[in-house]
Scaffold this motif. Structure first.
Motif, short mmCIF file in Angstrom:
data_model
loop_
_atom_site.label_atom_id
_atom_site.label_comp_id
_atom_site.label_asym_id
_atom_site.label_seq_id
_atom_site.Cartn_x
_atom_site.Cartn_y
_atom_site.Cartn_z
N ASN A 123 -28.73 -38.88 43.66
CA ASN A 123 -28.59 -39.41 42.32
C ASN A 123 -28.05 -41.08 42.89
OD1 ASN A 123 -26.04 -38.59 43.42
ND2 ASN A 123 -25.23 -37.83 41.37
N ILE A 124 -27.52 -41.13 44.09
CA ILE A 124 -26.93 -42.37 44.29
C ILE A 124 -28.07 -43.22 45.01
CG2 ILE A 124 -24.54 -41.95 44.45
CD1 ILE A 124 -24.88 -41.37 47.59
N CYS A 125 -28.82 -42.56 45.73
CA CYS A 125 -29.83 -43.36 46.50
C CYS A 125 -31.08 -42.53 47.37
CB CYS A 125 -29.26 -44.53 47.67
SG CYS A 125 -28.61 -43.83 49.12
N GLY A 126 -31.88 -43.18 47.70
CA GLY A 126 -32.93 -42.69 48.35
C GLY A 126 -32.69 -42.25 49.94
N THR A 127 -31.61 -43.26 50.54
CA THR A 127 -31.52 -43.33 51.87
C THR A 127 -30.95 -42.03 52.23
OG1 THR A 127 -31.10 -45.69 51.78
CG2 THR A 127 -30.17 -44.68 53.56
N PHE A 146 -30.16 -31.64 46.47
CA PHE A 146 -29.97 -31.54 44.91
C PHE A 146 -30.87 -32.54 44.60
CE2 PHE A 146 -28.12 -31.67 40.88
CZ PHE A 146 -27.92 -30.32 40.80
N ASP A 147 -31.88 -32.66 44.08
CA ASP A 147 -32.99 -33.81 43.57
C ASP A 147 -32.67 -33.95 42.21
OD1 ASP A 147 -34.73 -35.53 43.60
OD2 ASP A 147 -36.45 -34.05 43.48
N THR A 148 -32.06 -35.31 41.84
CA THR A 148 -31.97 -35.51 40.46
C THR A 148 -33.17 -36.73 40.10
OG1 THR A 148 -30.26 -37.25 41.33
CG2 THR A 148 -29.39 -35.12 40.28
N PRO A 149 -33.97 -36.51 39.14
CA PRO A 149 -34.95 -37.72 38.98
C PRO A 149 -34.23 -38.73 38.29
CG PRO A 149 -35.47 -35.32 38.17
CD PRO A 149 -34.28 -35.28 38.55
N PHE A 150 -34.92 -39.93 38.68
CA PHE A 150 -34.15 -41.13 38.12
C PHE A 150 -34.32 -41.11 36.73
CE2 PHE A 150 -34.02 -45.68 37.55
CZ PHE A 150 -32.96 -46.06 38.27
N CYS A 151 -33.37 -41.61 35.94
CA CYS A 151 -33.38 -41.48 34.43
C CYS A 151 -33.67 -42.92 34.14
CB CYS A 151 -31.94 -40.91 33.71
SG CYS A 151 -31.70 -39.34 34.42
N HIS A 152 -34.89 -43.38 34.07
CA HIS A 152 -35.04 -44.78 33.41
C HIS A 152 -34.44 -44.94 32.15
CE1 HIS A 152 -37.48 -46.16 36.92
NE2 HIS A 152 -38.10 -44.68 36.95
N THR A 153 -35.01 -44.20 31.36
CA THR A 153 -34.51 -44.39 29.81
C THR A 153 -33.97 -43.33 29.19
OG1 THR A 153 -36.73 -43.98 29.02
CG2 THR A 153 -35.93 -46.28 29.18
N GLU A 154 -34.34 -42.17 29.58
CA GLU A 154 -33.90 -40.83 29.03
C GLU A 154 -33.94 -39.90 30.07
OE1 GLU A 154 -36.06 -38.93 26.02
OE2 GLU A 154 -37.89 -39.76 26.72
N TYR A 155 -32.90 -38.76 29.74
CA TYR A 155 -33.22 -37.50 30.44
C TYR A 155 -34.11 -36.59 29.80
CZ TYR A 155 -31.03 -33.66 32.81
OH TYR A 155 -30.38 -32.17 33.74
N THR A 156 -35.24 -36.43 30.41
CA THR A 156 -36.32 -35.75 29.66
C THR A 156 -36.14 -34.09 29.70
OG1 THR A 156 -37.45 -35.62 31.60
CG2 THR A 156 -38.04 -37.36 30.32
#
Lengths: 414, 255
Positions: A123-127, A146-156
């Motif tokens: 959730n903080i970066c891909g590095t 723990f993979d958190t998809p990027f929330c561009h506009t919403e949490y789908t």
């Protein structure tokens, strides 16, 4: 002389010593974990730490360690070591310092305790993905991602299901490594304590709305350590209750963080750890107080998504929607909300060579802030740990010019 | 009241004397390794040239990178403020200043009162500055003062793509080896500077009229390349190089 000293003494935050003691004890515990039959997990700064606390695993943060390396000006040496190992100097300086430090046990505390497992949340970066894979190979230990998809506009809906499912896998991973089950009641307590700690941290940061502010962002960078490393423990709550009380006393007694607060500023991005003193002095000379920042509030910025009584379920969303995992428009909205809340006269953005996700949208955020709030913005190019990316006279001139603009504007308005 | 402005840059030190809206004199010398001595020297020189004693000067403001080494100044301002004040004094209608000095370049946006609205400085890199041009002049064995006139003869500027001064120098050397014309290479160098400056201008926003200051303003090739890139006319005053010192003297008059 003695007057000047007592003046400085008056502004010194008394809780600082307690904080140093807690952090020392924490690192001693972590470094002696093996002798005490405790397990150690290395975890990313934005990772879900609460299940580790509930399982009595000691969490250790390479990023907090990276900050310590930076603050003790040992970053260049470790970064160069990593570069000699073959890592690019474009790679994050926390990652470079951590990767090389693990091989030589250098740095201010002689290296981190060897981990039994790694927990990496992106959730903080891909590095962090590659960084933790490197360390998993080096120490030959299990890694949980723990993979958190990027929330561009919403949490789908799909993201929600995807992240929530990983919580079960995460708990199973920890149970597997420890060879015992998680105590669900304990987990609930830890969740409540974590939530309480975040609330208190936000209250501490909120005291900076007062004029003069009892604390600066530089203070926040320091006192942040507990909410990052010991979130979910009682001592975090005790500490922040004490700090909050001290801030309230300072407000009551009219004690500001700097001698004369005429201008209030907001800071964006990580601190420049090796130049904290220089920067705080530089701004204080201009009677400017950095009252708030986007960085330290990241550890309490997603509280609205947490249900303290259903912590495990709700943390999926909270950990997915932290400041660095959302779109630029939403970041800009949060920045503008902070500008209004803390009533700042200017916005200082640290374009951090190390931290791409934090720095990438800064031009857009700056443009939005200039348009929406019409306050002067300053971009400083540097790096959080690698001093080679800091040029003093360039930055000094930029800060002086920025403050000249702010003073001019305030004078014009008065 | 007579006031003085002293601008200590990375390559040259400049001084100006101003009285009641009139420039009494200006002077440019090399900064060398001792900024403090350069400040004293250029100040003494401008006084001598103008036939004035130090006691005649009411206030002194220093600016530029070496501003803090001018111990006898009453106050310091950054060169951003100084250039704005200088531009506002010499050409009040100016709204955008491009300042290209020895080690840095800046784009400064001014508001309707001629005050600094915003500014952008080059990154920690000397490409697009006077020092960059000096390095290139050495590589090409051309006197820097001839750069402007030579580049204007070019019909097809060479392409210089590297952003790094050192790498751009090797690029230039390989262009020479390939037999490209010197004036084309010089024009290419100017194009690359113009490209860098234009992106800084884009960040502060381009508002006309535009003025160029700093030592590089003397290079007609850079000015022409910038005008082509930005699609606007750029004002070049004879005092472009000492604009910061003049501005500092103006700022001193309202201390």
């Amino acid at each position: 002389m003695s007057e000047a000293k007592s003046e400085k003494e008056k502004r010194k935050i008394q809780s600082e010593k307690k904080m140093r003691d807690i952090m020392t004890a924490y690192y001693i515990d972590a470094k002696t974990a093996r002798q005490n039959n405790k397990k150690v997990a290395w975890i990313t700064s934005g990772g879900p730490v609460e299940p580790l606390i509930a399982m009595d695993i000691i969490p250790v943060y390479p990023e907090n360690h990276g900050a310590m390396i930076g603050a003790s000006k040992m970053g260049v040496d470790l970064c160069e070591k990593a570069e000699a190992m073959g890592y690019s100097n474009d790679l994050c300086s926390y990652a470079r310092s951590d990767i090389s430090c693990a091989t030589v046990n250098g740095g201010p505390i002689g290296g981190l305790p060897e981990p039994d497992m790694l927990v990496c949340c992106n959730n903080i970066c891909g590095t962090v993905l590659k960084w933790y894979e490197v360390q998993a190979r080096y120490f030959n230990i299990p890694l949980f991602i723990f993979d958190t998809p990027f929330c561009h506009t919403e949490y789908t809906k799909e993201a929600k299901r995807y992240v929530e499912r990983q919580i079960g896998e995460y708990v199973a991973f920890l149970e597997g490594v420890c060879g015992r089950k998680m105590d669900q009641d304990r987990m609930k307590d830890v969740g409540r304590i974590s939530f309480e700690g975040q609330k208190l941290w936000q209250e501490v940061l909120d005291t900076a709305v007062n004029k003069p502010s009892p604390m600066t962002a530089f203070d926040a960078f320091f006192h942040l350590a507990l909410i990052v490393t010991l979130r979910g423990t009682q001592q975090t709550i005790d500490y922040y209750q004490g700090l909050l009380a001290e801030m309230k006393d300072r407000i009551r007694d009219g004690i500001g963080a700097i001698a004369q607060e005429k201008y209030r500023l907001l800071w964006d991005n990580l601190p420049i750890w090796y130049r904290m003193k220089w920067l705080s002095k530089k701004f204080a000379e201009h009677d400017a107080c950095l009252v708030a920042d986007t960085y330290t509030s990241a550890w309490c910025g997603a509280m609205k998504y947490i249900d303290e009584n259903k912590f495990l379920d709700s943390m999926a969303e909270a950990y997915s929607r932290i400041y660095l995992n959302i779109g630029v428009d939403e970041m800009a909205r949060m920045v503008i909300a902070m500008i209004d809340k803390y009533q700042v006269d200017g916005f200082v953005l640290h374009s951090n060579r190390s931290c791409k996700p934090y720095s990438l949208g800064q031009f857009d955020i700056q443009r939005i802030v200039e348009k929406e709030r019409n306050i002067p913005c300053l971009m400083i190019e540097a790096d959080m740990v690698d001093e080679r990316s800091f040029s003093e006279s360039q930055i000094s001139t930029r800060i002086d010019a920025f403050m000249e603009i702010i003073k001019d504007r305030k004078k014009g308005r008065a | 009241m007579i006031t003085a402005g002293i601008d200590i840059g990375s390559i040259t030190a400049k001084a100006a004397l101003v009285e009641n809206g009139k420039i009494l004199g200006t002077k440019v010398t090399f900064t060398g390794y001792n900024a403090e001595a350069a400040g004293r020297k250029v100040y003494e020189d401008v006084l001598a040239d103008s036939g004035l004693e130090a006691s005649a000067v009411g206030k002194i403001v220093s600016t530029g990178y070496g501003r803090n080494s001018v111990k006898f100044a009453d106050r310091t301002f950054t060169e951003i403020m100084a250039h704005a004040a200088g531009a506002n004094f010499l050409k009040p209608e100016v709204r955008t200043i491009i300042d290209i000095g020895g080690q840095d370049s800046k784009a400064i946006a001014l508001d309707e009162r001629g005050k600094v609205k915003n500014f952008v400085m080059n990154d920690k890199c000397a490409a697009g500055t006077g020092r960059f041009l000096e390095v290139m002049a050495r590589a090409l064995e051309v006197d820097l003062d001839e750069f402007g006139a030579m580049s204007l003869q070019s019909g097809a500027p060479s392409k210089i793509s590297s952003l790094c001064t050192v790498f751009a120098e090797s690029e230039v050397i390989s262009l020479i080896a390939r037999g490209e014309q010197r004036f084309d290479i010089i024009a290419g160098i100017h194009e690359s500077i113009a490209a860098r400056i234009s992106s800084m201008i884009a960040r502060v926003g381009l508002t006309e009229p535009v003025m160029i200051t700093g030592g590089v303003a003397r290079n007609a090739g850079v000015v022409a390349a910038l005008e082509g890139k930005l699609g606007v006319k750029i004002a070049v005053l004879p005092s472009a190089q000492v604009n910061g010192a003049i501005g500092a003297a103006i700022l001193a008059s309202s201390l």
